[in-house]
Structure formats: structure tokens, C-alpha cells
Design a protein around this motif. Structure first.
Motif, PDB file in Angstrom:
ATOM      1  N   UNK A  41       0.812  -1.219   0.000  1.00  0.00           N
ATOM      2  CA  UNK A  41       0.000   0.000   0.000  1.00  0.00           C
ATOM      3  C   UNK A  41       0.845   1.268   0.000  1.00  0.00           C
ATOM      4  N   UNK A  42       2.105   1.188   0.443  1.00  0.00           N
ATOM      5  CA  UNK A  42       2.936   2.390   0.516  1.00  0.00           C
ATOM      6  C   UNK A  42       3.149   3.015  -0.863  1.00  0.00           C
ATOM      7  N   UNK A  43       3.399   2.176  -1.858  1.00  0.00           N
ATOM      8  CA  UNK A  43       3.623   2.684  -3.200  1.00  0.00           C
ATOM      9  C   UNK A  43       2.369   3.325  -3.774  1.00  0.00           C
ATOM     10  N   UNK A  44       1.227   2.692  -3.551  1.00  0.00           N
ATOM     11  CA  UNK A  44      -0.039   3.236  -4.038  1.00  0.00           C
ATOM     12  C   UNK A  44      -0.352   4.539  -3.313  1.00  0.00           C
ATOM     13  N   UNK A  45      -0.095   4.578  -2.023  1.00  0.00           N
ATOM     14  CA  UNK A  45      -0.348   5.795  -1.239  1.00  0.00           C
ATOM     15  C   UNK A  45       0.530   6.943  -1.735  1.00  0.00           C
ATOM     16  N   UNK A  46       1.798   6.655  -2.050  1.00  0.00           N
ATOM     17  CA  UNK A  46       2.700   7.691  -2.555  1.00  0.00           C
ATOM     18  C   UNK A  46       2.203   8.235  -3.897  1.00  0.00           C
ATOM     19  N   UNK A  47       1.701   7.343  -4.755  1.00  0.00           N
ATOM     20  CA  UNK A  47       1.151   7.763  -6.037  1.00  0.00           C
ATOM     21  C   UNK A  47      -0.054   8.685  -5.843  1.00  0.00           C
ATOM     22  N   UNK A  48      -0.950   8.301  -4.943  1.00  0.00           N
ATOM     23  CA  UNK A  48      -2.143   9.108  -4.701  1.00  0.00           C
ATOM     24  C   UNK A  48      -1.793  10.444  -4.036  1.00  0.00           C
ATOM     25  N   UNK A  49      -0.756  10.461  -3.230  1.00  0.00           N
ATOM     26  CA  UNK A  49      -0.302  11.725  -2.635  1.00  0.00           C
ATOM     27  C   UNK A  49       0.137  12.701  -3.716  1.00  0.00           C
ATOM     28  N   UNK A  50       0.805  12.176  -4.743  1.00  0.00           N
ATOM     29  CA  UNK A  50       1.214  13.036  -5.856  1.00  0.00           C
ATOM     30  C   UNK A  50       0.011  13.500  -6.671  1.00  0.00           C
ATOM     31  N   UNK A  51      -1.007  12.650  -6.781  1.00  0.00           N
ATOM     32  CA  UNK A  51      -2.244  13.068  -7.448  1.00  0.00           C
ATOM     33  C   UNK A  51      -2.892  14.203  -6.658  1.00  0.00           C
ATOM     34  N   UNK A  52      -2.902  14.076  -5.340  1.00  0.00           N
ATOM     35  CA  UNK A  52      -3.450  15.133  -4.489  1.00  0.00           C
ATOM     36  C   UNK A  52      -2.704  16.446  -4.703  1.00  0.00           C
ATOM     37  N   UNK A  53      -1.384  16.355  -4.811  1.00  0.00           N
ATOM     38  CA  UNK A  53      -0.569  17.557  -5.023  1.00  0.00           C
ATOM     39  C   UNK A  53      -0.956  18.244  -6.336  1.00  0.00           C
ATOM     40  N   UNK A  54      -1.118  17.450  -7.385  1.00  0.00           N
ATOM     41  CA  UNK A  54      -1.497  18.025  -8.679  1.00  0.00           C
ATOM     42  C   UNK A  54      -2.866  18.687  -8.594  1.00  0.00           C
ATOM     43  N   UNK A  55      -3.823  18.012  -7.951  1.00  0.00           N
ATOM     44  CA  UNK A  55      -5.165  18.578  -7.833  1.00  0.00           C
ATOM     45  C   UNK A  55      -5.162  19.887  -7.054  1.00  0.00           C
ATOM     46  N   UNK A  56      -4.248  19.994  -6.081  1.00  0.00           N
ATOM     47  CA  UNK A  56      -4.155  21.219  -5.290  1.00  0.00           C
ATOM     48  C   UNK A  56      -3.656  22.398  -6.119  1.00  0.00           C
ATOM     49  N   UNK A  57      -2.945  22.106  -7.222  1.00  0.00           N
ATOM     50  CA  UNK A  57      -2.429  23.171  -8.090  1.00  0.00           C
ATOM     51  C   UNK A  57      -3.445  23.603  -9.138  1.00  0.00           C
ATOM     52  N   UNK A  58      -4.475  22.791  -9.349  1.00  0.00           N
ATOM     53  CA  UNK A  58      -5.404  23.031 -10.448  1.00  0.00           C
ATOM     54  C   UNK A  58      -6.480  24.058 -10.080  1.00  0.00           C
ATOM     55  N   UNK A  59      -6.927  24.773 -11.092  1.00  0.00           N
ATOM     56  CA  UNK A  59      -8.036  25.701 -10.908  1.00  0.00           C
ATOM     57  C   UNK A  59      -9.347  24.912 -10.825  1.00  0.00           C
ATOM     58  N   UNK A  60     -10.405  25.584 -10.440  1.00  0.00           N
ATOM     59  CA  UNK A  60     -11.707  24.928 -10.355  1.00  0.00           C
ATOM     60  C   UNK A  60     -12.150  24.424 -11.722  1.00  0.00           C
TER      61      UNK A  60
END
Length: 389
Positions: A41-60
Motif C-alpha cells: 500500500x505504501x507505493x499506491x499511497x505515494x502515487x495518490x499523494x502526488x495526485x493530491x498535489x497536482x489537484x491542489x495546483x489546479x483551478x476549479x
């Protein structure tokens, strides 16, 4: 004679492998967090954390816009199919800009160019219509090969990658990650641990150093390094202050194509990660769906090669089915393209330029006609249901 010779073979010296169970903690020096080891699960969690980071940069507006995903499979010189399909899709005029592009093996060669878009269609056409075996590998003396780590040298392939992937290319990938919030992922197989490793090529590009460019190209090389035929690609890593080496080979040794791990769906819900309502996945299978008939010689090498071919075909179909089921569960519109029975052209040898040109043109024509993709659920259910469990 071979058995006697093998008794004296010692292979090529290397640094110690990462100890068992420690692969998640090993890092490329100065480049933490640029890959995901999918053994837990650590690898999958790290991948999703990076997805979260990208979403935080995106506009609405970006968050609510439809998302498009592209996955490109392995398949050797059948990569001409994917290259031709992309070129035809561009000419048709409805090729989307992909939020995520993934690649394995020959798909790892295509993926960076597909990620940067139609301006690199001509590069893909050149790669898959004007390349021959001499541009990919150089055969070694059989005894040299048995005493080393491969039967062929990958120097020609390295030269091919060096020719097209330069610092300017790296900066284009970096911009797509940092400005347009897109991701490019390439898969390899860690031969020591047997783990599938997903490299975030956009994060590597974002580092923007000469070392990052070298790593970018080495990951592409590793993903295309057929075990035993090509040398494995060795990656120096650090773990608890110690120096180790990982041995990586063709991503197809663990998967023929990938999109996102099935376990990511449940974990994303726990982390409250939500994608846009409209999501489309396009999966290019650079091969036929089932095995083709062949009159196999009663010879050890022919039997072994034919058996491996069947294993790869079966694995590839299983990978597609998993992506299809995962996409349905996650509400992603799944679309599949593969080499169908309409293409019949003599395949005299690997990386046969005439064969690749014919396949490129065939795929391009189908894409221009809008006849490449199967996306209807009923058709897909029948397609996957037509193969034995």
C-alpha cells in the motif's frame, strides 16, 4: 557444451542488491519520491499523494473539466500500431490532450512523445517506419553473451534514445507537469525483488538537471530491456546510508500495460480524492488480443520461444481485463484499440521496416476513419467474455 560452459560463467560484477523488503525505502540520490514500488500500500499511497498535489495546483475549471488517460502497451515492433494510431487520430482532429499517459516496453518509447502531443507525430513515424534491427541492438558472440548479462548489446538503442531525448525535450515535459498539471508514468520491473516499479517521469523532468535527463533516458531504456536479450539497467540507490544497486528490466516482465492499481480506488476514497465526473481511458494494445497460429518446429529454442509468446499474450489479455474491470468500478469510460484481423502483412523478422510501415499506415487509416476504438460496454463484455478464463 553449453552446460559445461555455463559452469564457468560468473556474470558481470555489481553492487549488493537492496535487502529483501527494503525496496520502498531505497532512493535515487538527490531524487526522492520520483517512483512508486507497487509491492504494497505504501507505493499506491505515494502515487495518490502526488495526485493530491497536482489537484491542489489546479483551478476549479481544470478540476471539473473532463479527464483523459492514455495507456500504451508493450509489443516490440508492433509499436508501429500505436504510433500510427496517434498520427491518424491527430489528422482526424479529435485527439484529446491527455491528463495522464503511461507506457510499458515499446509503449515506454512512445509514451513521452504521445505525452507532448501531435508535434511529435513525425518523430514517432520516423521511429516506427525507418528503424531496423541494427538501430536497436547488436548481437554478441554466444559465448560472450552467456558469460555476460545479455545476448545482445543495447548501445544502438541507447543511441536512438539519446538522439531524440535531449534537455529541450526534458524542459517540455517539465512544463506540462508544472504548468498544465499532467503526468507521465513509465513502468519497469525490479528483477531482484520482482516488483513492478512506476517512475514519475514528469517529476524527474521537473528536477531539471543533467542527472535528471540521464535518469529519464535510463528509465526509458530499462522499460524496453527484454531480459537476457538486452542488458539489465542498473540503478544506484541509497538505503540507510549504504550504497546498493537495483537491476531493472522490461516493464513487460511484470505487466504488459497499466493505468492505475485497482487498490487505488478504495484508498482514494479514504483519502477523499475525487476525480472529475467525466473520465475517459484509452488503452492501446500493440498486439493482437489472442495468439496467432504457427507451425512450430520441434526444436528446443522454437518450443521455448513459442511458449513464452503464449505466456505474454495471456498476461497481456489479463492486464487489459483488469484495467477494464477497474475502470468500470471507478466510473471511467474504457476504450480499447488493438491489432485486429484486418491487418495481414508478412513479418519476416523483428524490426522489419516494411512490416512496421504497413502497420503504421494501417493504424493511421483506421484512426482517421474513426474506426480504432471499442468503447461500447456490450461489445467489450462480449470481447472479454469470448476468451477462456
Amino acid at each position: 557444451m553449453v552446460a559445461i560452459g555455463l559452469n564457468g560463467c560468473v556474470g558481470v560484477p555489481r553492487l549488493p542488491a537492496v535487502p529483501e523488503g527494503q525496496g520502498q525505502n531505497a532512493q535515487i540520490e538527490g531524487m526522492p519520491g520520483i517512483r512508486y514500488v507497487l509491492t504494497g500500500s505504501d507505493g499506491v499511497r505515494a502515487l495518490l499523494t502526488d495526485v493530491q498535489y497536482i489537484q491542489a495546483q489546479e483551478s476549479k475549471a481544470e478540476l471539473n473539466a473532463p479527464a483523459y488517460y492514455l495507456s500504451i502497451s508493450g509489443g516490440g515492433d508492433n509499436g508501429a500500431f500505436g504510433a500510427g494510431l496517434l498520427a491518424g487520430w491527430t489528422k482526424r482532429g479529435d485527439r484529446p490532450k491527455f491528463n495522464l499517459v503511461t507506457g510499458i516496453s515499446t509503449g515506454a518509447l512512445i509514451a513521452p512523445f504521445a505525452f507532448l502531443g501531435p508535434s511529435y507525430d513525425s518523430t514517432l513515424q520516423e521511429l516506427y517506419t525507418q528503424t531496423s534491427a541494427k538501430n536497436i541492438y547488436k548481437a554478441r558472440n554466444i559465448f560472450v553473451g552467456l558469460d555476460g548479462d545479455s545476448l545482445a548489446s543495447d548501445k544502438p538503442l541507447q543511441g536512438l534514445i539519446d538522439r531524440y531525448i535531449d534537455f529541450k525535450f526534458l524542459m517540455e515535459v517539465k512544463k506540462e507537469y508544472q504548468v498544465n498539471h499532467r503526468m507521465l508514468l513509465i513502468g519497469t520491473t525490479n528483477l531482484d525483488s520482482g516488483a513492478a516499479v512506476i517512475w514519475n517521469m514528469t517529476k524527474i523532468a521537473a528536477i531539471g538537471t543533467p542527472e535528471a535527463l540521464t535518469l529519464f533516458k535510463r528509465v526509458m531504456l530499462a522499460s524496453t530491456s527484454v531480459p537476457a536479450f538486452f542488458p539489465p539497467v542498473m540503478f544506484d540507490v541509497l538505503l540507510n546510508g549504504g550504497s546498493y544497486q537495483e537491476m531493472h528490466v522490461d516493464g513487460g516482465a511484470s505487466s504488459q500495460v497499466f493505468l492505475f492499481p485497482r487498490s487505488a480506488i478504495a484508498l482514494a476514497k479514504k483519502l477523499d480524492i475525487h476525480g472529475p465526473a467525466a473520465r475517459k481511458a484509452y488503452v492501446i494494445r500493440n498486439d493482437r488480443l489472442g495468439s496467432t497460429w504457427a507451425d512450430t518446429d520441434r526444436w528446443t529454442v522454437s518450443i521455448a520461444m513459442r511458449s513464452i509468446e503464449h505466456i505474454i499474450q495471456t498476461q497481456g489479455f489479463g492486464d487489459l481485463f483488469r484495467i477494464y474491470i477497474t475502470s468500470k468500478q471507478d466510473g471511467v469510460d474504457f476504450n480499447l484499440a488493438y491489432i485486429d484481423s484486418g491487418f495481414n502483412f508478412p513479418h519476416k523478422e523483428e524490426f522489419d521496416a516494411e512490416y512496421m510501415s504497413a502497420l503504421f499506415n494501417y493504424a493511421q487509416a483506421k484512426a482517421m476513419a474513426g474506426d480504432s476504438w471499442i468503447g461500447d460496454s456490450a461489445k467489450l463484455d462480449r470481447l472479454f467474455g469470448s476468451f477462456p478464463d
